[in-house]
Design an enzyme around this catalytic site. Structure first.
Site, PDB file in Angstrom:
ATOM      1  NE  ARG A  14      -2.001  -2.165   3.322  1.00 22.04           N
ATOM      2  CZ  ARG A  14      -2.386  -2.556   4.530  1.00 22.04           C
ATOM      3  NH1 ARG A  14      -3.518  -2.110   5.035  1.00 22.04           N
ATOM      4  NH2 ARG A  14      -1.656  -3.391   5.253  1.00 22.04           N
ATOM      5  CD  GLU A 155      -6.231  -9.221  11.096  1.00 24.90           C
ATOM      6  OE1 GLU A 155      -5.917  -8.213  10.449  1.00 24.90           O
ATOM      7  OE2 GLU A 155      -5.979  -9.352  12.309  1.00 24.90           O
TER       8      GLU A 155
END
Ligand code: UD1
Ligand code: CA
Length: 456
Positions: A14, A155
């Site tokens: 990212r 998550e």
């Protein structure tokens, strides 16, 4: 016994970077260096860094830190898989293991210390540093009972919509009882949205896992992309500036000032707007820096004034005035009570005390005595196209405006050089030097109307 493991093997997709994510710079140090520094305060017996993606680069960037053990994770199959790589190097280890991620640089040392002491008091299998985030998007959600005993961590990508409403997240910072963790680690699966071995699944297999909320939720920010990196800059900057203001430094419009946390400032330093202090810079008491100055790896003496100037790798003595618009670089050393003024560049210059170079000069590879006056526009011609040469100027010497000193050259004490001279040979002490074309005057050359009287 206490061991610390830092996860630094991931690619950092990212961040969109060629550099491994954990080596991104944040106010003078990389993300992972900051994490290691915070971890050092718990004085761990072992420090393990888990590397994988571009591991040679990460290892060489951390080579200056003593007693790190690098553990390779290849390929990178998730945070749980990363910690599984410790089973071999820690096979004889007993005690607690603190796990930190290389991308949480805002974590304070006190917070890690507190995590370890709560963990040890409660004799937990694991203690997780948690935080309640206004926007928990992306983080693992922590589900615990009212006694802060954790039931599960799920998550973000594996959460249902109602589960995503839970704002308590895992910061990715944990303290584990190593023996219990070592038994649980082989049980991890990759049955999840990302098909990775998550470290957070291990809590399904451990006995007592407790959550400890960080006092300041910003500390747990993970830096995954450039926006988060920019935000981390802001957080570190405000912490650094707040610390110095509390220690007696005045900052005018602090939001326009940036200071690396490797910088040292004395009391009664005044920092004017748009000033940037970098690297191993030290500013001594009473100095005023700025506005609009950039100082890196330099020491500025007591009560100096520096305005609109750039100073790199240099030292300035006490009570000197620098700027506006000076550039001082290349390990220059300026003495006390000097004046280096408008549009003057110093490079590898040693300047004695009470020496002035106030206007429009280039002084490179030069040694100036004390009480020297360098006239406006003086240039040291230090480069012959092949090599750099030295200029040495004695005490109390005056260099007339617009002189060129062609190096290598030595000019003695008490010399006076006439303005506009091009000096190419050494000059003895106490001499007057005039090295310029003599003035030619032809009287009565024009008539009263400005016409040439005598065309010859
Ligand atoms: C992780 C946690 C999440 C937590 C968040 C906090 C897991 C599965 N998730 O998510 O619960 O809320 O951190 O910031 O643990 N890494 C490796 N090897 C790998 C994968 C990652 O060493 O195979 C390293 C990365 O370099 C990074 C760290 O582990 O330093 C965290 O990885 P990242 O992908 O950023 O995890 P998050 O998705 O943020
Ligand atoms: Ca992360």
């Amino acid at each position: 016994m206490l061991a610390v493991a830092i996860l630094a093997a991931g690619k950092g997709t990212r961040m969109k970077t060629d550099l491994p994510k954990v080596l991104q710079q944040l106010c003078g140090r990389s993300l992972v260096e900051r994490v290691l520094e915070s971890a050092a305060t718990i004085a761990p017996n072992r420090q393990l860094v888990i590397v994988g993606h571009k591991k040679e680069i990460v290892e060489s960037a951390l080579a200056h830190i003593p007693s790190l053990e690098f553990v390779t994770q290849s390929p990178q199959l998730g945070t749980g898989h990363a910690i599984q790589q410790l089973l071999e190097p820690l096979k004889d280890f007993t005690g607690d293991l603190v796990v930190l991620t290389g991308d949480t640089p805002l974590l304070r040392p006190e917070t890690i210390q507190n995590l370890v002491s709560v963990h040890q008091q409660r004799q937990a299998s694991a203690t997780v540093l948690t935080a309640q985030l206004p926007d928990p998007t992306g983080y693992g959600r922590v589900f615990c009972n009212q006694d802060f005993v954790i039931e599960r961590i799920i998550e973000h990508k594996d959460c249902t919509e109602p589960q995503r409403l839970n704002q308590r997240v895992s910061s990715g910072v944990y303290c584990f009882n190593w023996q219990e963790l070592a038994i649980a680690l082989p049980k991890l699966t990759s049955n999840n949205a990302q098909k990775e071995y998550y470290l957070t699944e291990v809590f399904d297999y451990l006995e007592t896992v407790i959550a400890l909320d960080a006092v300041d939720f910003e500390e747990s920010f993970g830096i995954n992309d450039r926006l988060q990196l920019a935000h981390a800059h802001q957080v570190i900057q405000s912490r650094t500036k707040e610390r110095w203001m509390r220690a007696g430094v005045t900052m005018i419009l602090p939001e326009t000032i940036t200071i690396d946390d490797t910088v040292e400032l004395d009391v009664d330093v005044i920092i004017e707007p748009q000033t940037h202090l970098r690297g191993k810079t030290k500013i001594l008491a009473g100095a005023t820096i700025g506005p609009n100055s950039f100082i890196t790896n330099s020491t500025i003496g007591h009560n100096c004034q520096v305005s609109y100037s750039v100073i790199e790798d240099s030292e300035i003595g006490a009570d000197s005035k620098i700027g506006p618009f000076s550039r001082i670089r290349g390990a220059s050393v300026v003495g006390d009570r000097c004046r280096i003024g408008n549009f003057v560049e110093l490079k590898q210059a040693k300047v004695g005390s009470k020496t002035n170079a106030a206007h429009l000069s280039y002084l490179g590879d030069v040694t100036l005595g004390s009480q020297v006056n360098v006239g406006a526009g003086t240039i040291t011609a230090n480069y012959d196209g092949f090599a750099k040469h030295q200029t040495v100027i004695g005490d109390r010497t005056k260099i007339g405006s617009n002189s060129v000193l062609v190096a290598p050259i030595q000019i003695g004490d008490n010399v006076n050089i006439g303005a506009g001279s091009v000096v190419t040979k050494d000059v003895e002490a106490n001499s007057l030097v005039i090295a310029r074309a003599p003035q030619v005057v032809k009287p009565d050359y024009y008539d009263a109307q400005g016409k040439k009287k005598n065309p010859s």
